[in-house]
Write a protein that holds these residues in place. Structure first.
Motif, mmCIF file in Angstrom:
data_model
loop_
_atom_site.group_PDB
_atom_site.id
_atom_site.type_symbol
_atom_site.label_atom_id
_atom_site.label_comp_id
_atom_site.label_asym_id
_atom_site.label_seq_id
_atom_site.Cartn_x
_atom_site.Cartn_y
_atom_site.Cartn_z
ATOM 1 N N ASP A 211 0.837 -1.203 0.000
ATOM 2 C CA ASP A 211 0.000 0.000 0.000
ATOM 3 C C ASP A 211 0.870 1.252 0.000
ATOM 4 O O ASP A 211 0.547 2.250 -0.672
ATOM 5 C CB ASP A 211 -0.943 0.003 1.200
ATOM 6 N N ILE A 212 1.988 1.189 0.709
ATOM 7 C CA ILE A 212 2.907 2.332 0.752
ATOM 8 C C ILE A 212 3.598 2.508 -0.606
ATOM 9 O O ILE A 212 3.805 3.639 -1.064
ATOM 10 C CB ILE A 212 3.959 2.129 1.861
ATOM 11 N N VAL A 213 3.946 1.399 -1.242
ATOM 12 C CA VAL A 213 4.545 1.471 -2.582
ATOM 13 C C VAL A 213 3.607 2.215 -3.532
ATOM 14 O O VAL A 213 4.038 3.111 -4.271
ATOM 15 C CB VAL A 213 4.836 0.049 -3.126
ATOM 16 N N ARG A 214 2.336 1.868 -3.509
ATOM 17 C CA ARG A 214 1.374 2.535 -4.393
ATOM 18 C C ARG A 214 1.235 4.003 -4.031
ATOM 19 O O ARG A 214 1.172 4.867 -4.918
ATOM 20 C CB ARG A 214 0.038 1.802 -4.320
ATOM 21 N N ASP A 215 1.207 4.328 -2.735
ATOM 22 C CA ASP A 215 1.121 5.732 -2.323
ATOM 23 C C ASP A 215 2.322 6.528 -2.846
ATOM 24 O O ASP A 215 2.167 7.641 -3.366
ATOM 25 C CB ASP A 215 1.089 5.838 -0.793
ATOM 26 N N VAL A 216 3.518 5.965 -2.685
ATOM 27 C CA VAL A 216 4.727 6.660 -3.140
ATOM 28 C C VAL A 216 4.685 6.838 -4.658
ATOM 29 O O VAL A 216 5.001 7.911 -5.194
ATOM 30 C CB VAL A 216 5.991 5.888 -2.699
ATOM 31 N N LYS A 217 4.298 5.798 -5.368
ATOM 32 C CA LYS A 217 4.223 5.877 -6.831
ATOM 33 C C LYS A 217 3.225 6.939 -7.273
ATOM 34 O O LYS A 217 3.478 7.686 -8.225
ATOM 35 C CB LYS A 217 3.824 4.509 -7.396
#
Length: 326
Positions: free
Chosen positions: A255-261
């Motif tokens: 979920d954090i990966v998607r937020d950062v992206k």
């Protein structure tokens, strides 16, 4: 009665049809393979908690790098395992430190290989922390000075990318200024921008011999419960001059990966960490899972979540499997 519904299965009718509409693809060049370089000769120590991962001495590094290149992997990240340690981690920034020596060797043997230098002190300090220690406290600003020295030393040795993993406040700004002042304006920074204080790091500490001798790293690595804080950390690094943003670990934080992206226009890197690797390897060795299928699904999930690059101990295996599929 005439039913009205969508026929989604039309696009799943055969392997070729599924390949035709596949949205996410893995490639060997997506992977960054971690290497643990140990001082000494004729050393190939398998990490007990990470089957297939080794501490390698310099005299065995050439064969390993040749194998990595043959698989189409374009990048490695280097971690040093020094023979001696001290309070200030001087082996990290010595011009003849193990990472510096390994970097020069790799760039001479395969100039096209991208060498990423992990920039931290924990493998080199006698206390195992990522900075300067006073009593039971890890000091922020004095640590920055040593991290800058480490980054500049690694760049002088030929590192293509500097990857600071310490999570000190201001580390990207300090290292960017230090690199620029030393004439390395073109060397990018791959920041461990969002690094959680995770239980998934245990096997890495076996590989890098970097277990803290007291306390833990919770005062500088992030609380796993926090999501908004991750955006603050990443934004600070972007403003300070980062060129890549790492999210670590991978699987529990997609979920954090998607937020950062979604929030930042920089390449996003996921670190598929040692604990994730060890769990899959352990289950596969017990015959509980299909290792190839699970690994490729896991790595595909990381890319689908937004990763442009993946640091993974599975890089060599995954590259072989992808070749077999062609």
């Amino acid at each position: 009665m005439e039913l009205q519904f969508s026929r989604h299965r039309r696009l799943r009718t055969s392997a070729n049809m599924r390949a035709l509409v596949r949205e996410t693809h893995l490639h060997a060049e997506d992977f960054i393979y971690p290497l643990f370089i140990i001082e000494g000769e004729n050393i190939k120590n398998e990490v007990p908690s990470m089957p297939g991962v080794y501490q390698l001495s310099m005299d065995l590094l050439g064969e390993e790098i040749d194998d990595i290149v043959s698989l189409g992997i374009k990048s490695v990240i280097l971690f040093g395992v020094p023979s001696t340690k001290d309070e200030c981690g001087s082996g990290a920034y010595h011009d003849h430190g193990i990472v510096q020596v390994a970097t020069r060797f790799i760039k001479e043997r395969h100039p096209e290989m991208i060498v990423v230098a992990d920039t931290c002190l924990c493998e080199y300090t006698s206390h195992g922390h990522c900075g300067v220690v006073e009593g039971d406290r890890v000091l922020n600003d004095p640590s920055l000075e040593l991290l800058v020295q480490t980054a500049v030393s690694q760049a002088k040795a030929g590192a293509d990318i500097i990857a600071p993993s310490n999570m000190m406040d201001g580390f990207v700004a300090a290292i960017r200024a230090g690199l620029d002042e030393a004439g390395f304006q073109e060397v990018p920074i791959m920041s461990y921008a969002v690094k959680y204080s995770s239980a998934f790091y245990g096997p890495f500490r076996d590989a890098a011999d970097s277990t803290p001798q007291f306390g833990d790293r919770k005062t500088y690595q992030m609380d796993p419960a926090n999501r908004i804080e991750a955006m603050r950390e990443a934004e600070s690094d972007v403003l300070e001059g980062a060129d890549f943003l790492i999210v670590k670990p991978g699987l529990p934080y997609l979920d954090i990966v998607r937020d950062v992206k979604n929030n930042f226009n920089l390449p996003v890197v996921v670190y598929n960490v040692s604990g994730e690797y060890a769990m899959v390897k352990g289950a596969a060795q017990n015959g509980w899972i299909d290792e190839k299928a699970v690994v490729l699904e896991m790595l595909t999930g990381m890319k689908r979540a937004g990763a442009d690059l993946i640091i993974t101990y599975f890089a060599k295996d995954a590259a072989r499997w992808l070749k077999e599929q062609k």
